[in-house]
Write a protein that holds these residues in place. Structure first.
Motif, mmCIF file in Angstrom:
data_model
loop_
_atom_site.group_PDB
_atom_site.id
_atom_site.type_symbol
_atom_site.label_atom_id
_atom_site.label_comp_id
_atom_site.label_asym_id
_atom_site.label_seq_id
_atom_site.Cartn_x
_atom_site.Cartn_y
_atom_site.Cartn_z
ATOM 1 N N GLN A 23 -5.789 -8.264 22.337
ATOM 2 C CA GLN A 23 -4.582 -8.300 22.598
ATOM 3 C C GLN A 23 -3.796 -7.443 23.423
ATOM 4 O OE1 GLN A 23 -3.014 -11.397 21.353
ATOM 5 N NE2 GLN A 23 -5.074 -11.963 20.653
ATOM 6 N N PHE A 24 -4.339 -6.351 23.539
ATOM 7 C CA PHE A 24 -3.885 -5.221 24.469
ATOM 8 C C PHE A 24 -4.663 -4.999 25.955
ATOM 9 C CE2 PHE A 24 -2.547 -4.790 20.059
ATOM 10 C CZ PHE A 24 -1.233 -4.672 20.147
ATOM 11 N N HIS A 25 -5.336 -5.968 26.247
ATOM 12 C CA HIS A 25 -6.303 -5.522 27.491
ATOM 13 C C HIS A 25 -5.561 -5.303 28.468
ATOM 14 C CE1 HIS A 25 -5.459 -9.790 27.940
ATOM 15 N NE2 HIS A 25 -5.495 -9.455 29.197
ATOM 16 N N GLY A 26 -4.338 -5.604 28.616
ATOM 17 C CA GLY A 26 -3.352 -5.364 29.912
ATOM 18 C C GLY A 26 -2.950 -3.837 30.015
ATOM 19 N N ILE A 27 -2.961 -3.296 28.706
ATOM 20 C CA ILE A 27 -2.397 -1.843 28.622
ATOM 21 C C ILE A 27 -3.625 -1.085 29.284
ATOM 22 C CG2 ILE A 27 -1.316 0.087 27.098
ATOM 23 C CD1 ILE A 27 -0.354 -2.202 25.378
ATOM 24 N N TYR A 30 0.315 4.737 30.874
ATOM 25 C CA TYR A 30 1.576 4.605 30.301
ATOM 26 C C TYR A 30 2.707 3.785 30.723
ATOM 27 C CZ TYR A 30 5.752 6.705 28.327
ATOM 28 O OH TYR A 30 6.979 6.653 27.388
ATOM 29 N N ASP A 31 2.757 3.278 32.041
ATOM 30 C CA ASP A 31 3.597 2.226 32.474
ATOM 31 C C ASP A 31 3.418 0.922 31.681
ATOM 32 O OD1 ASP A 31 4.878 4.176 34.164
ATOM 33 O OD2 ASP A 31 3.831 3.492 35.681
ATOM 34 N N THR A 32 2.260 0.490 31.547
ATOM 35 C CA THR A 32 1.865 -0.784 30.977
ATOM 36 C C THR A 32 2.101 -0.476 29.456
ATOM 37 O OG1 THR A 32 -0.454 -0.407 30.896
ATOM 38 C CG2 THR A 32 0.405 -1.542 32.627
ATOM 39 N N TRP A 33 1.907 0.416 28.724
ATOM 40 C CA TRP A 33 2.249 0.478 27.509
ATOM 41 C C TRP A 33 3.593 0.742 27.062
ATOM 42 C CZ3 TRP A 33 5.313 4.315 25.228
ATOM 43 C CH2 TRP A 33 5.282 4.480 23.923
ATOM 44 N N GLU A 34 4.412 1.292 27.999
ATOM 45 C CA GLU A 34 5.696 1.232 27.822
ATOM 46 C C GLU A 34 6.392 -0.023 27.914
ATOM 47 O OE1 GLU A 34 9.236 4.434 29.201
ATOM 48 O OE2 GLU A 34 8.278 3.274 30.815
ATOM 49 N N ARG A 35 5.917 -0.664 28.749
ATOM 50 C CA ARG A 35 6.408 -2.357 28.830
ATOM 51 C C ARG A 35 6.206 -3.061 27.857
ATOM 52 N NH1 ARG A 35 4.894 -1.760 34.474
ATOM 53 N NH2 ARG A 35 2.981 -2.767 34.059
ATOM 54 N N GLU A 36 5.036 -2.814 27.045
ATOM 55 C CA GLU A 36 4.566 -3.573 25.922
ATOM 56 C C GLU A 36 5.069 -3.060 24.611
ATOM 57 O OE1 GLU A 36 2.875 -6.870 24.747
ATOM 58 O OE2 GLU A 36 3.141 -6.511 26.766
ATOM 59 N N LEU A 37 5.166 -1.589 24.456
ATOM 60 C CA LEU A 37 5.266 -1.268 23.077
ATOM 61 C C LEU A 37 6.451 -0.167 22.836
ATOM 62 C CD1 LEU A 37 1.463 -0.831 22.493
ATOM 63 C CD2 LEU A 37 3.146 -2.071 21.091
#
Length: 71
Positions: A23-27, A30-37
């Motif tokens: 469910q988190f393969h796109g993270i 840090y930037d992709t983490w920030e957009r998602e979580l």
């Protein structure tokens, strides 16, 4: 115990979590983490979907976790 089933995790947030990696393969940073979580609402959405289970330990540190498969 198999190294795949046992890991030590460190946290500065007071939280460790169990999640569904698919469910988190796109993270990937840090930037992709920030957009998602970043926001509580983001985390709540993943909890409601059953993809994220927070384990609030309310303290910084390193914790050993082990996965124990059903027999």
């Amino acid at each position: 115990m198999n190294d795949i089933l046992r890991r030590v995790f460190a946290t500065d947030s007071g939280m460790v979590a169990v999640w569904q990696p698919e469910q988190f393969h796109g993270i990937v940073d840090y930037d992709t983490w920030e957009r998602e979580l970043l926001e509580d609402a983001d985390i709540s959405r993943h909890i409601q979907n059953g993809a994220f289970v927070p384990l609030n330990v309310h303290a910084d540190g390193a914790y050993e976790c082990a996965f124990v498969p059903e027999c």
